[in-house]
Design a protein around this motif. Structure first.
Motif, PDB file in Angstrom:
ATOM      1  N   ASP A 148     110.009 104.318  46.719  1.00  0.00           N
ATOM      2  CA  ASP A 148     110.633 103.523  45.670  1.00  0.00           C
ATOM      3  C   ASP A 148     110.512 104.161  44.300  1.00  0.00           C
ATOM      4  O   ASP A 148     109.395 104.425  43.838  1.00  0.00           O
ATOM      5  CB  ASP A 148     109.969 102.145  45.653  1.00  0.00           C
ATOM      6  N   LEU A 151     113.970 108.127  59.125  1.00  0.00           N
ATOM      7  CA  LEU A 151     112.569 108.501  59.386  1.00  0.00           C
ATOM      8  C   LEU A 151     111.748 107.280  59.803  1.00  0.00           C
ATOM      9  O   LEU A 151     110.516 107.282  59.701  1.00  0.00           O
ATOM     10  CB  LEU A 151     111.948 109.129  58.118  1.00  0.00           C
ATOM     11  N   ASP A 181     120.531 107.661  53.694  1.00  0.00           N
ATOM     12  CA  ASP A 181     119.291 106.934  53.400  1.00  0.00           C
ATOM     13  C   ASP A 181     119.246 106.405  51.971  1.00  0.00           C
ATOM     14  O   ASP A 181     118.343 105.682  51.606  1.00  0.00           O
ATOM     15  CB  ASP A 181     118.077 107.854  53.592  1.00  0.00           C
ATOM     16  N   GLU A 182     120.188 106.823  51.159  1.00  0.00           N
ATOM     17  CA  GLU A 182     120.096 106.528  49.726  1.00  0.00           C
ATOM     18  C   GLU A 182     120.849 105.251  49.378  1.00  0.00           C
ATOM     19  O   GLU A 182     121.969 105.282  48.887  1.00  0.00           O
ATOM     20  CB  GLU A 182     120.620 107.739  48.945  1.00  0.00           C
ATOM     21  N   TYR A 211     110.396 109.647  46.056  1.00  0.00           N
ATOM     22  CA  TYR A 211     110.632 110.966  46.649  1.00  0.00           C
ATOM     23  C   TYR A 211     111.682 111.690  45.815  1.00  0.00           C
ATOM     24  O   TYR A 211     112.664 111.094  45.404  1.00  0.00           O
ATOM     25  CB  TYR A 211     111.149 110.749  48.069  1.00  0.00           C
ATOM     26  N   THR A 238     108.265  98.073  51.596  1.00  0.00           N
ATOM     27  CA  THR A 238     109.384  98.895  51.144  1.00  0.00           C
ATOM     28  C   THR A 238     110.533  98.832  52.135  1.00  0.00           C
ATOM     29  O   THR A 238     110.459  98.190  53.190  1.00  0.00           O
ATOM     30  CB  THR A 238     108.942 100.371  50.951  1.00  0.00           C
ATOM     31  N   ASP A 277     106.977 112.803  49.225  1.00  0.00           N
ATOM     32  CA  ASP A 277     107.253 112.510  50.637  1.00  0.00           C
ATOM     33  C   ASP A 277     106.144 111.582  51.151  1.00  0.00           C
ATOM     34  O   ASP A 277     104.961 111.891  50.973  1.00  0.00           O
ATOM     35  CB  ASP A 277     107.258 113.835  51.421  1.00  0.00           C
ATOM     36  N   PHE A 278     106.519 110.485  51.806  1.00  0.00           N
ATOM     37  CA  PHE A 278     105.485 109.541  52.259  1.00  0.00           C
ATOM     38  C   PHE A 278     104.516 110.183  53.253  1.00  0.00           C
ATOM     39  O   PHE A 278     103.418 109.684  53.468  1.00  0.00           O
ATOM     40  CB  PHE A 278     106.114 108.270  52.860  1.00  0.00           C
ATOM     41  N   ARG A 279     104.931 111.333  53.851  1.00  0.00           N
ATOM     42  CA  ARG A 279     104.072 112.022  54.819  1.00  0.00           C
ATOM     43  C   ARG A 279     103.142 113.034  54.162  1.00  0.00           C
ATOM     44  O   ARG A 279     102.317 113.650  54.835  1.00  0.00           O
ATOM     45  CB  ARG A 279     104.942 112.753  55.851  1.00  0.00           C
ATOM     46  N   TYR A 284     119.908 100.898  48.086  1.00  0.00           N
ATOM     47  CA  TYR A 284     118.810 100.160  47.473  1.00  0.00           C
ATOM     48  C   TYR A 284     118.866  98.672  47.802  1.00  0.00           C
ATOM     49  O   TYR A 284     119.936  98.066  47.834  1.00  0.00           O
ATOM     50  CB  TYR A 284     118.846 100.374  45.953  1.00  0.00           C
ATOM     51  N   PRO A 322     112.091 101.846  53.927  1.00  0.00           N
ATOM     52  CA  PRO A 322     111.974 103.306  54.070  1.00  0.00           C
ATOM     53  C   PRO A 322     113.297 103.910  54.546  1.00  0.00           C
ATOM     54  O   PRO A 322     114.195 103.180  54.956  1.00  0.00           O
ATOM     55  CB  PRO A 322     110.898 103.446  55.152  1.00  0.00           C
ATOM     56  N   PRO A 323     113.404 105.251  54.505  1.00  0.00           N
ATOM     57  CA  PRO A 323     114.643 105.855  55.014  1.00  0.00           C
ATOM     58  C   PRO A 323     114.824 105.534  56.497  1.00  0.00           C
ATOM     59  O   PRO A 323     113.900 105.751  57.280  1.00  0.00           O
ATOM     60  CB  PRO A 323     114.434 107.351  54.784  1.00  0.00           C
TER      61      PRO A 323
HETATM   62  C1  LIG Z   1     116.936 103.010  52.244  1.00  0.00           C
HETATM   63  S1  LIG Z   1     116.441 103.752  50.724  1.00  0.00           S
HETATM   64  C2  LIG Z   1     115.567 102.424  49.997  1.00  0.00           C
HETATM   65  C3  LIG Z   1     115.111 102.664  48.606  1.00  0.00           C
HETATM   66  C4  LIG Z   1     114.151 101.602  48.109  1.00  0.00           C
HETATM   67  N1  LIG Z   1     112.965 101.550  48.932  1.00  0.00           N
HETATM   68  C5  LIG Z   1     114.840 100.265  48.111  1.00  0.00           C
HETATM   69  O1  LIG Z   1     114.600  99.496  49.026  1.00  0.00           O
HETATM   70  O2  LIG Z   1     115.651 100.010  47.219  1.00  0.00           O
HETATM   71  C6  LIG Z   1     115.196 104.861  51.306  1.00  0.00           C
HETATM   72  C7  LIG Z   1     114.581 105.661  50.181  1.00  0.00           C
HETATM   73  O3  LIG Z   1     113.595 106.538  50.740  1.00  0.00           O
HETATM   74  C8  LIG Z   1     113.638 107.748  50.021  1.00  0.00           C
HETATM   75  N2  LIG Z   1     113.126 108.807  50.901  1.00  0.00           N
HETATM   76  C9  LIG Z   1     113.818 109.640  51.714  1.00  0.00           C
HETATM   77  N3  LIG Z   1     112.988 110.465  52.355  1.00  0.00           N
HETATM   78  C10 LIG Z   1     111.743 110.146  51.941  1.00  0.00           C
HETATM   79  C11 LIG Z   1     110.467 110.640  52.240  1.00  0.00           C
HETATM   80  N4  LIG Z   1     110.313 111.636  53.104  1.00  0.00           N
HETATM   81  N5  LIG Z   1     109.398 110.093  51.614  1.00  0.00           N
HETATM   82  C12 LIG Z   1     109.538 109.073  50.742  1.00  0.00           C
HETATM   83  N6  LIG Z   1     110.734 108.548  50.423  1.00  0.00           N
HETATM   84  C13 LIG Z   1     111.823 109.078  51.016  1.00  0.00           C
HETATM   85  C14 LIG Z   1     115.080 107.954  49.660  1.00  0.00           C
HETATM   86  O4  LIG Z   1     115.164 108.740  48.500  1.00  0.00           O
HETATM   87  C15 LIG Z   1     115.560 106.513  49.438  1.00  0.00           C
HETATM   88  O5  LIG Z   1     115.524 106.175  48.076  1.00  0.00           O
END
Ligand SMILES: C[S@@+](CC[C@H](N)C(=O)[O-])C[C@H]1O[C@@H](n2cnc3c(N)ncnc32)[C@H](O)[C@@H]1O
Length: 337
Positions: free
Chosen positions: A47, A144, A17-18, A75, A138, A120-122, A20, A140-141
């Motif tokens: 973000d 999820l 998920d990490e 997060y 955004t 955590d977005f939740r 950008y 998001p992961p």
């Molecule tokens: C696909 S990346 C995108 C990062 C950023 N939104 C971007 O577009 O550059 C998803 C991001 O969601 C974060 N993430 C993972 N689990 C999360 C959660 N439960 N709540 C919020 N953010 C989360 C991760 O750390 C990661 O940076």
């Protein structure tokens, strides 16, 4: 041992998920919603304010878009810190209400504070922030994504978010698409994105290779903000009548197979099975989404499935085809044959 494995699995999922999003990809999509942002509070809830191109886009374009407020939260979990480009150990929140003295806001123009929880977005904390916002924007992961859409929907939030096209048939997503409550945005070039992924070992061929990037195909924007493209009519050039052999009936669904979106006939008024990529061309005034193959969930086909076949995937002459969405042309032309 079992717990260790679970921990490893979670770490791998987090690592996947990490990555950008690049600023040009965000700019290319957001220009279609310019008027919508006026007077809105925008929330980027996955973000890191210091590295997210979403946060950068909205701070740079704050006055131009006439945004009321930008909120960005990130997060932080132990595993994420292993892969993140940011050294901050705590989840943080940025709030910006414009008024930077220079054309580009500096960190002193923005309120950055530490969140109580892990961001955590939740979490209740982030849900409270979300309630204050008009729109969530955004990437998001992906792991999820269903939960993310569920939450936005439960709170009746506007959103413009990145996801994979495979999520189109998720149980959290497909009923909303079918009911025209969400749809796809304009999209990436060739439905494919290069994301910044510092940890990723690139095994792509030379032509695909971009250092520090991961190429993901099948990436789309999901939104419930109206835009012009979804009202554009797809030009249909093929005919069903006289060409029936090109559109075989499924063995186990009351529909005909259309294996390529561009081959949708202009003169067929029954249910047609199309690839999920059809959704990038979907116009709700031109087509109705009837359902999807039962492989995407029990009852998804809205009665088109012949249960006695027991095979949930669509079959043509005994061969399974890849997952399908069933549609109907709302204005088929009269056949002259
Ligand atoms: C696909 S990346 C995108 C990062 C950023 N939104 C971007 O577009 O550059 C998803 C991001 O969601 C974060 N993430 C993972 N689990 C999360 C959660 N439960 N709540 C919020 N953010 C989360 C991760 O750390 C990661 O940076």
């Amino acid at each position: 041992m079992a717990n260790e494995n679970l921990g490893l699995q979670q770490a791998r999922r987090n690592k996947r998920d990490e990555f950008y999003t690049q600023l040009p990809d965000i700019e290319r999509e957001m220009r279609h919603y310019r008027k919508f942002f006026r007077g809105k509070t925008v929330y980027c809830n996955c973000d890191d304010p210091f590295i997210s191109a979403f946060s950068e886009y909205f701070t740079k374009n704050f006055e131009f878009l006439g945004i009321k407020k930008l909120i960005t939260t990130c997060y932080r979990s132990q595993e994420i810190n292993l892969f993140s480009r940011n050294d901050s150990e705590q989840a943080i929140k940025l709030e910006y209400e414009g008024g930077a003295t220079n054309s580009l806001p500096s960190s002193s123009d923005m309120g950055v504070s530490v969140l109580n929880g892990d961001g955590d977005f939740r979490s209740d904390e982030c849900i409270e922030i979300m309630k204050e916002a008009d729109v969530v924007v955004t990437n998001p992961p992906f792991s999820l994504f269903g939960e993310f859409v569920n939450l936005l929907n439960a709170h009746d939030k506007k959103f413009i978010i990145i996801g994979h096209q495979n999520a189109l048939t998720y149980t959290a997503v497909f009923p909303l698409l079918r009911a025209n409550r969400i749809w796809l945005g304009y999209g990436f070039k060739r439905n494919m994105a290069h994301f910044i992924a510092p940890h990723y070992e690139d095994t792509a061929s030379d032509a695909d290779h971009k250092a520090g990037m991961i190429r993901v195909s099948g990436v789309v924007w999901y939104t419930n903000v109206d835009h012009n493209k979804r009202h554009e009519e797809m030009i249909l050039v093929r005919r069903y009548h006289g060409n029936e052999a090109a559109y075989p009936r499924y063995d186990n669904y009351d529909a005909v197979e259309v294996s390529k979106t561009q081959d949708i006939p202009m003169d067929y008024n029954g249910a047609m099975g199309v690839p999920i990529t059809f959704m990038t061309k979907y116009n709700p005034e031109q087509f109705e989404i009837v359902g999807a193959t039962e492989s995407e969930g029990t009852g998804a086909s809205a009665g088109l499935w012949d249960k006695s076949s027991r095979v949930p995937q669509a079959m043509v002459n005994g061969a399974k085809v890849y997952k399908r969405i069933f549609i109907r042309n709302l204005n088929p032309i009269e056949s002259d044959i």
